[in-house]
Enzyme design. Structure first.
Site, PDB file in Angstrom:
ATOM      1  N   ASP A  91      26.026 -37.182  24.910  1.00 30.84           N
ATOM      2  CA  ASP A  91      25.945 -36.905  23.487  1.00 30.84           C
ATOM      3  C   ASP A  91      26.639 -38.035  22.744  1.00 30.84           C
ATOM      4  O   ASP A  91      27.577 -38.644  23.234  1.00 30.84           O
ATOM      5  CB  ASP A  91      26.604 -35.552  23.189  1.00 30.84           C
ATOM      6  CG  ASP A  91      26.295 -35.050  21.792  1.00 30.84           C
ATOM      7  OD1 ASP A  91      25.475 -35.680  21.100  1.00 30.84           O
ATOM      8  OD2 ASP A  91      26.879 -34.030  21.391  1.00 30.84           O
ATOM      9  N   CYS A 304      22.117 -13.142  44.013  1.00 32.02           N
ATOM     10  CA  CYS A 304      22.661 -14.493  43.818  1.00 32.02           C
ATOM     11  C   CYS A 304      23.245 -15.005  45.124  1.00 32.02           C
ATOM     12  O   CYS A 304      23.900 -14.265  45.869  1.00 32.02           O
ATOM     13  CB  CYS A 304      23.740 -14.460  42.731  1.00 32.02           C
ATOM     14  SG  CYS A 304      24.518 -16.066  42.429  1.00 32.02           S
ATOM     15  N   CYS A 309      29.392 -14.489  44.979  1.00 31.34           N
ATOM     16  CA  CYS A 309      28.609 -13.300  45.302  1.00 31.34           C
ATOM     17  C   CYS A 309      28.612 -12.976  46.792  1.00 31.34           C
ATOM     18  O   CYS A 309      27.971 -12.020  47.224  1.00 31.34           O
ATOM     19  CB  CYS A 309      27.192 -13.438  44.755  1.00 31.34           C
ATOM     20  SG  CYS A 309      27.166 -13.313  42.939  1.00 31.34           S
TER      21      CYS A 309
END
Length: 370
Positions: A91, A304, A309
């Site tokens: 950016d 996931c 997880c």
């Protein structure tokens, strides 16, 4: 144009593509992990890559302030300095014109920033300076310097903004060093005025860029306004160039923007949420501080494959309550994993011509509304 974009297929206005850079290829629609200061907070670059992330984002303003473009260039560019071998977009500093507005003075020549670090030293950033710093960073995708306005904004202010950022875009393009596998994107402004969005888009396409961003959205306007401005803008942009919606957003924002022809996204949301105990799942978000997870032996999301997880909600809750750093790391990686799974599923749905069906099913599951 040295940055190659392949438009593979479309499904309505949704697009499936591929961007080729000097540091590799990434598939679109793509979500870019935000690495403002040459780091995706709480993760190593190997952990970022494990989420399926293919491209990351750095920030010119913050890297200009610390450690400085000269040092990063001396260290071999952002890829070597930070250890990320894939594509990088930077950016330009235009968002900080808004987010640090109390420390900014706008001039035709550029932007004067009073340092947010010590409050004393002043830094002047011209469009040409921003492009030069991004060259030092060895960014694969350079963004033109612009001015991001907070919405709502009065029309006369937006008109002046569009005219000025168009002039800055031309100066940025002239300063860009064209080379194979690198590109520069223009940024469409115009706030929530459709005719000014059209004016900005047409002016930028006349200048000619490797890709086009839709800027100045998700800055205070309702979602339906954001979607209308995207739908106004994308048909005006060249079909053979990638389209980037800056700073967006939630899973539902992404789905709506893909539906309207957007190819690239970035947002701090998944990583910031991970550091503040929020987990994204296919059934919505969960606050892992909540006492209801104290004895919950199930994973955050049973579909996931991330490291978090493989553990229980109870353990993640324990880490968060104890302020253990590992909690933030695991949730940050989980959230990026979730976002990249979403993008992969979106790409597959477009390829199979069933994006509308996928979007409907995902929203019903995510919101619980039928």
């Amino acid at each position: 144009m040295s940055l190659k974009f392949d438009l593979i297929t479309t499904d309505g206005n949704a697009r499936r593509g591929r961007v080729h850079t000097a540091h590799g290829t990434f598939e679109t629609p793509a979500f870019m992990a935000v690495g403002t200061a040459a780091t995706v907070k709480a993760l190593t670059m190997d952990q970022v890559a494990a989420t399926g992330t293919q491209v990351i984002l750095g920030n010119t303003y913050h890297l200009m302030m610390r450690p400085g473009g000269d040092l990063v260039e001396k260290m071999g560019g952002l890829h070597k300095f930070g250890g990320w071998t894939g594509p990088i977009l930077t950016d330009s500093g235009g968002f900080q014109v808004m987010s640090l507005s109390n420390l900014v003075k706008m001039k035709e020549e550029g932007v004067e920033f009073t340092s947010h670090i010590d409050g004393g030293v002043k830094h002047f950033l011209r469009p040409e300076d921003s492009v030069h710093i991004q060259h030092q960073l060895d960014s694969n995708i350079t963004m033109v310097l612009d001015e991001c306005l907070h919405l709502p904004a009065p029309r006369d202010r937006v008109e002046k903004n569009v005219d000025m950022v168009t002039r800055w875009a031309a100066r940025s393009k002239a300063a860009f060093v064209d080379r194979p596998g690198y590109g520069i994107f223009g940024i469409v402004q115009g706030a929530d005025f459709p005719d000014l969005r059209e004016k900005s888009a047409r002016a930028l396409t006349e200048i000619g860029f490797d890709g086009y961003a839709v800027g100045g959205l998700a800055v205070g306007e309702p979602q339906d306004v954001m979607f209308r401005m995207i739908a106004t803008t994308t048909p005006l942009l060249p079909a053979d160039r990638p389209r980037y919606l800056m700073g967006v957003g939630t899973p539902l924002d992404i789905l709506g923007a893909v539906e309207r022809g957007i190819d690239m996204f970035d947002c701090v949301m998944p990583t910031r949420a991970g550091r503040t105990a929020q987990a994204f799942t296919r059934h919505g978000t969960m606050n892992m501080r909540n006492a209801r997870f104290r004895e919950d032996s199930t994973p955050i999301d049973d579909k996931c494959g991330c490291p978090a997880c493989k553990l229980s909600r109870a353990y993640i809750h324990h880490l968060i309550k104890c302020n253990e750093m590992l909690g933030a790391t695991l949730l940050t990686q989980h959230n990026l994993w979730f976002y990249q799974d979403l993008m992969r599923d979106i790409r597959t749905a477009i390829e199979q011509g069933r994006f509308a069906e996928f979007k409907k099913d995902f929203i019903e599951q995510y919101t619980g509304e039928h």
